[in-house]
Design a protein around this motif. Structure first.
Motif, PDB file in Angstrom:
ATOM      1  N   ASN A  39      21.089   5.238 -65.820  1.00  0.00           N
ATOM      2  CA  ASN A  39      21.298   4.591 -64.648  1.00  0.00           C
ATOM      3  C   ASN A  39      22.636   4.716 -64.215  1.00  0.00           C
ATOM      4  N   ALA A  40      23.610   4.544 -65.136  1.00  0.00           N
ATOM      5  CA  ALA A  40      24.845   4.581 -64.717  1.00  0.00           C
ATOM      6  C   ALA A  40      25.443   5.986 -63.943  1.00  0.00           C
ATOM      7  N   LEU A  41      24.690   7.104 -64.572  1.00  0.00           N
ATOM      8  CA  LEU A  41      24.891   8.551 -64.278  1.00  0.00           C
ATOM      9  C   LEU A  41      24.319   8.650 -62.784  1.00  0.00           C
ATOM     10  N   GLY A  42      23.184   8.059 -62.555  1.00  0.00           N
ATOM     11  CA  GLY A  42      22.454   8.107 -61.363  1.00  0.00           C
ATOM     12  C   GLY A  42      23.412   7.520 -60.230  1.00  0.00           C
ATOM     13  N   ALA A  43      23.971   6.384 -60.742  1.00  0.00           N
ATOM     14  CA  ALA A  43      24.695   5.540 -59.652  1.00  0.00           C
ATOM     15  C   ALA A  43      25.933   6.414 -59.114  1.00  0.00           C
ATOM     16  N   LEU A  44      26.530   7.239 -60.145  1.00  0.00           N
ATOM     17  CA  LEU A  44      27.759   8.135 -59.908  1.00  0.00           C
ATOM     18  C   LEU A  44      27.335   9.145 -59.093  1.00  0.00           C
ATOM     19  N   VAL A  45      25.935   9.853 -59.212  1.00  0.00           N
ATOM     20  CA  VAL A  45      25.620  10.833 -58.594  1.00  0.00           C
ATOM     21  C   VAL A  45      25.532  10.266 -56.926  1.00  0.00           C
ATOM     22  N   LEU A  46      24.933   9.123 -56.927  1.00  0.00           N
ATOM     23  CA  LEU A  46      24.778   8.445 -55.611  1.00  0.00           C
ATOM     24  C   LEU A  46      26.166   8.339 -54.848  1.00  0.00           C
ATOM     25  N   LEU A  47      26.904   8.104 -55.806  1.00  0.00           N
ATOM     26  CA  LEU A  47      28.629   8.148 -55.085  1.00  0.00           C
ATOM     27  C   LEU A  47      28.872   9.246 -54.268  1.00  0.00           C
ATOM     28  N   VAL A  48      28.383  10.602 -54.610  1.00  0.00           N
ATOM     29  CA  VAL A  48      28.734  11.775 -54.073  1.00  0.00           C
ATOM     30  C   VAL A  48      28.041  11.668 -52.412  1.00  0.00           C
ATOM     31  N   LEU A  49      26.753  11.144 -52.456  1.00  0.00           N
ATOM     32  CA  LEU A  49      25.898  10.960 -50.951  1.00  0.00           C
ATOM     33  C   LEU A  49      26.638  10.076 -50.473  1.00  0.00           C
ATOM     34  N   VAL A  50      26.959   9.001 -50.847  1.00  0.00           N
ATOM     35  CA  VAL A  50      27.680   8.045 -50.110  1.00  0.00           C
ATOM     36  C   VAL A  50      29.054   8.651 -49.422  1.00  0.00           C
ATOM     37  N   VAL A  51      29.741   9.431 -49.986  1.00  0.00           N
ATOM     38  CA  VAL A  51      30.965   9.971 -49.605  1.00  0.00           C
ATOM     39  C   VAL A  51      30.528  10.985 -48.345  1.00  0.00           C
ATOM     40  N   ARG A  52      29.426  12.018 -48.823  1.00  0.00           N
ATOM     41  CA  ARG A  52      28.860  12.731 -47.694  1.00  0.00           C
ATOM     42  C   ARG A  52      28.431  12.213 -46.508  1.00  0.00           C
ATOM     43  N   THR A  53      27.685  11.069 -46.548  1.00  0.00           N
ATOM     44  CA  THR A  53      27.069  10.565 -45.380  1.00  0.00           C
ATOM     45  C   THR A  53      27.767   9.560 -44.881  1.00  0.00           C
ATOM     46  N   ARG A  54      29.261   9.208 -45.326  1.00  0.00           N
ATOM     47  CA  ARG A  54      29.853   7.889 -44.729  1.00  0.00           C
ATOM     48  C   ARG A  54      29.931   8.100 -43.166  1.00  0.00           C
ATOM     49  N   GLU A  55      30.523   9.289 -42.827  1.00  0.00           N
ATOM     50  CA  GLU A  55      30.749   9.102 -41.242  1.00  0.00           C
ATOM     51  C   GLU A  55      29.249   9.047 -40.559  1.00  0.00           C
ATOM     52  N   TYR A  56      28.309   9.526 -41.094  1.00  0.00           N
ATOM     53  CA  TYR A  56      27.030   9.665 -40.461  1.00  0.00           C
ATOM     54  C   TYR A  56      26.606   8.236 -40.248  1.00  0.00           C
ATOM     55  N   TYR A  57      26.752   7.450 -41.222  1.00  0.00           N
ATOM     56  CA  TYR A  57      26.124   6.104 -41.080  1.00  0.00           C
ATOM     57  C   TYR A  57      27.279   4.966 -40.493  1.00  0.00           C
ATOM     58  N   GLN A  58      28.657   5.639 -40.340  1.00  0.00           N
ATOM     59  CA  GLN A  58      29.455   4.878 -39.306  1.00  0.00           C
ATOM     60  C   GLN A  58      29.119   4.780 -37.781  1.00  0.00           C
ATOM     61  N   GLY A  59      28.156   6.066 -37.538  1.00  0.00           N
ATOM     62  CA  GLY A  59      27.948   6.295 -36.140  1.00  0.00           C
ATOM     63  C   GLY A  59      26.602   5.459 -35.783  1.00  0.00           C
ATOM     64  N   ASP A  60      26.043   6.008 -34.774  1.00  0.00           N
ATOM     65  CA  ASP A  60      24.720   5.093 -34.350  1.00  0.00           C
ATOM     66  C   ASP A  60      23.643   6.182 -34.706  1.00  0.00           C
ATOM     67  N   ILE A  61      22.919   5.916 -36.059  1.00  0.00           N
ATOM     68  CA  ILE A  61      22.054   6.863 -36.636  1.00  0.00           C
ATOM     69  C   ILE A  61      20.612   6.687 -35.891  1.00  0.00           C
ATOM     70  N   TYR A  62      20.382   5.797 -35.138  1.00  0.00           N
ATOM     71  CA  TYR A  62      18.905   5.696 -34.245  1.00  0.00           C
ATOM     72  C   TYR A  62      19.047   6.206 -32.679  1.00  0.00           C
ATOM     73  N   LYS A  63      20.192   6.842 -32.319  1.00  0.00           N
ATOM     74  CA  LYS A  63      20.402   7.370 -31.092  1.00  0.00           C
ATOM     75  C   LYS A  63      19.608   8.455 -30.819  1.00  0.00           C
ATOM     76  N   ARG A  64      19.187   9.191 -31.777  1.00  0.00           N
ATOM     77  CA  ARG A  64      18.335  10.565 -31.501  1.00  0.00           C
ATOM     78  C   ARG A  64      16.798   9.909 -31.503  1.00  0.00           C
ATOM     79  N   TYR A  65      16.402   8.742 -32.040  1.00  0.00           N
ATOM     80  CA  TYR A  65      15.251   8.318 -31.871  1.00  0.00           C
ATOM     81  C   TYR A  65      14.923   7.718 -30.616  1.00  0.00           C
ATOM     82  N   ARG A  66      16.082   6.874 -30.195  1.00  0.00           N
ATOM     83  CA  ARG A  66      15.779   6.481 -28.597  1.00  0.00           C
ATOM     84  C   ARG A  66      15.869   7.528 -27.942  1.00  0.00           C
TER      85      ARG A  66
END
Length: 255
Positions: free
Chosen positions: A201-228
């Motif tokens: 589980n700890a390994l999985g959490a560390l792997v997700l940290l990579v995804l957090v870094v990669r998607t940080r800018e994306y989630y800082q924006g308006d992720i629902y704009k394309r749907y609107r």
């Protein structure tokens, strides 16, 4: 194929293997865990009920509360999934090193984490890859769950349980052929295996940290704009159609 082979999907796959694989393994062994620690059958039934109830609350939290957290503080969804793996790891340690009543708490934590992870997997795939091929992407991503359950349950927990049960037989001067089935009693039955699950589980959490870094800018924006935008475009098309006007096709926009 581009989405399936992307780093984001591979990261999610590994994290799902670790998180949901460990959670399913814990749930599958809950009865034997209670038996090995000397809990009566009605108490073991309570453990199973706690997992089911808190599984539901985990789903509600991941869907409803995570939306509030994102809208207020722009916390990326992978961060919440990462925290759910940490919660599951704590539950595994409570089973590996049990204290009186600790399995009650472990059932609560593992059930909650299980529900949260499953719902977050749905959401993250839709947010990162869209809805066009959602069913295919989701089902391919979810393959990590049974794969992780098989490897961790059969090849790790099951084998280590048998090793400890065989050691207890030998301590009583018996051989494997003298027992109809292997039964392990005591705190050591799941100590090593669930310590490994906590590490996974700890390994999985560390792997997700990579995804957090990669998607940080994306989630800082308006992720629902394309749907609107898509909804506005659809409503415009419906209005023009009702008025009997053919909407001009913009090939670039359609693509």
């Amino acid at each position: 194929m581009q989405a399936l082979l992307s780093l984001d999907m591979i990261t999610l796959f590994v994290a799902t293997f670790c998180g949901l694989g460990c959670s399913l393994t814990a749930v599958d062994n809950l009865g034997q865990i209670g038996e090995s620690l000397g809990y009566p059958q009605h108490t073991i039934g309570t453990f199973v009920s706690l997992v089911s109830v808190w599984n539901y609350f985990g789903r509600v939290f991941a869907g409803f509360i995570s939306e509030i957290i994102y809208n207020k503080w722009k916390v990326p969804r992978p961060v919440i999934m990462m925290l759910s793996l940490v919660v599951s790891g704590v539950g595994d340690l409570l089973i590996a090193f049990p204290a009186p009543g600790s399995v009650y708490v472990a059932s609560l934590l593992i059930g909650f984490s299980f529900g949260a992870q499953l719902t977050l997997l749905f959401i993250i795939i839709s947010e990162l890859f869209g809805l066009k091929y959602y069913s295919t992407l989701f089902n391919c991503g979810q393959l990590a769950s049974p794969l992780g359950s098989y490897i961790l349950n059969v090849l790790v927990v099951g084998r280590l349980y048998d090793v400890e049960a065989t050691r207890q037989l030998a301590a009583r001067g018996l051989t494997r052929s003298a027992a109809k089935e292997l039964t392990c009693i005591g705190r050591r039955c799941y100590r090593t295996s669930f310590s490994i699950l906590a590490g996974v589980n700890a390994l999985g959490a560390l792997v997700l940290l990579v995804l957090v870094v990669r998607t940080r800018e994306y989630y800082q924006g308006d992720i629902y704009k394309r749907y609107r935008d898509q909804m506005a475009e659809n409503e415009k098309g419906i209005a023009l159609s009702n008025a009997g006007i053919d909407e001009p096709v913009n090939v670039k926009d359609r693509k």
